[in-house]
Design an enzyme around this catalytic site. Sequence first.
Site, short mmCIF file in Angstrom:
data_model
loop_
_atom_site.label_atom_id
_atom_site.label_comp_id
_atom_site.label_asym_id
_atom_site.label_seq_id
_atom_site.Cartn_x
_atom_site.Cartn_y
_atom_site.Cartn_z
N GLY A 78 0.82 -1.20 0.00
CA GLY A 78 0.00 0.00 0.00
C GLY A 78 0.86 1.25 0.00
N ASN B 16 -7.11 4.53 9.36
CA ASN B 16 -6.57 3.33 9.99
C ASN B 16 -6.62 3.35 11.51
OD1 ASN B 16 -4.66 5.36 8.96
ND2 ASN B 16 -3.18 4.33 10.26
N GLN C 246 -7.42 0.48 4.13
CA GLN C 246 -8.21 -0.04 5.26
C GLN C 246 -9.64 -0.41 4.87
OE1 GLN C 246 -7.35 -0.83 8.38
NE2 GLN C 246 -5.23 -0.15 8.22
N HIS D 10 -2.21 -7.51 2.49
CA HIS D 10 -2.22 -8.08 3.84
C HIS D 10 -3.31 -7.52 4.74
CE1 HIS D 10 -0.08 -4.99 6.44
NE2 HIS D 10 0.22 -4.51 5.24
N THR E 290 10.22 -7.92 -11.80
CA THR E 290 9.63 -9.24 -12.08
C THR E 290 8.43 -9.47 -11.17
OG1 THR E 290 11.78 -10.04 -12.76
CG2 THR E 290 10.14 -11.72 -12.19
N CYS F 56 1.88 1.16 12.26
CA CYS F 56 3.10 1.72 11.69
C CYS F 56 3.72 2.71 12.66
CB CYS F 56 2.79 2.40 10.36
SG CYS F 56 1.79 1.38 9.30
#
Length: 373
Positions: free
Chosen positions: A74, A151, A179, A201, A237, A322
């Site tokens: 994100g 969040n 979120q 996630h 990749t 975070c």
Amino acid sequence: MIKKRFVYADNAATTRMSEAAVQAMLPYLTKEYGNVSQPYSLARAPKKAIKEARKTIASCINAEPDEIYFTSCGTESDNWVIHAAIAQRWNIITSSIEHHAILNACKVAEASGRTVAYIPVSTSGKVSSAQLQVQLLENPAKLVSVMMSNNEIGTIEPIKQLTEVAHNHGALFHTDAVQSMGHIPIDVKELNVDFLSASGHKFNGPKGIGFLYIKRGIEIPPFIYGGAQESGIRAGTENVASIVAMATALKENCDNLKGNMEHVRMLEKRLLEALQPLGCKVNDNSEHVPGNLSISFEGYSGEVMLHRLDLLGISVSTGSACDSKNTQISHVLKAIGLPKALALGTIRISLSKDNTKDDIDYIAECLQRIVKR
Ligand code: PLP
């Protein structure tokens, strides 16, 4: 004596991967390891899997497959949009409660000579269209970035109205939906946003994978330079296994969205009723993402509560994950004007579809025990 059990209630920080998503990624970690950019047959299965994943994700948000660009998280999706503004010398308007993936990128924009204006929010964390209008008149900008839901306190922003105001003033609109994705319905055509960020996630997919929706017809420069992957604007990749697992997890959540939302709302109500006698304050209890509860206990330390709960087997957060290393009052709680004594005693409980009534009763029992002490 309470019988100790493990309860995960920090789903806004990250979620447990769905079993279907784990299974979906395995073939691409084992026998289907071909590099998608190669022309030989070993690349065929992963190439097809990425094509299908792009289609699946697009269908979950009513986008077109060629509007979905895979990223590493994100944060990268958010940074990419702000980087585009810096590269094209666009001024920016954002809100004061954005995630640091936006706010810190905006600091770089300011250091590069861009003007960034920060819209204040209401006591429930809402950004109003009227405030955006004022900002657009005072600080004409080419990019507006407002998160879909916060969040720390879960507030859902009026994205459709904000986008309309931005467009009326000739600005493009980005929303950080990290979120919200997989937790509330999202229709990019209805919202009419130009960019949207998401992260695997946060909706039972793997960590280290995300995507950016870019509306067809809008061109932005690459953020990561190299090969021709992702239509030549996001090199590297492809992380095939994670892309496939992210699409599987998102589809699973979107297919069960209504039931999941009802279940989490029921759990939320049960918890709030049980906590009522404790006299705590629920920050923004109006329109918020199901399960994201910011609760303040006046005179207590949120950090101490977090550690006491952890000793009892419960994982919660003080502010945003975070920010766990930062013991200052969070910028979000400051922005909604929460008094210091309440802000310092704030914990975030974020529930998910996997939580049960027994989990809720255990959280309530433990909180009652901690507060009574
Ligand atoms: N935006 C918001 C609103 C978030 O809550 C987070 C993570 O907590 C991010 C962006 C960053 O996402 P990621 O962890 O995938 O980099």
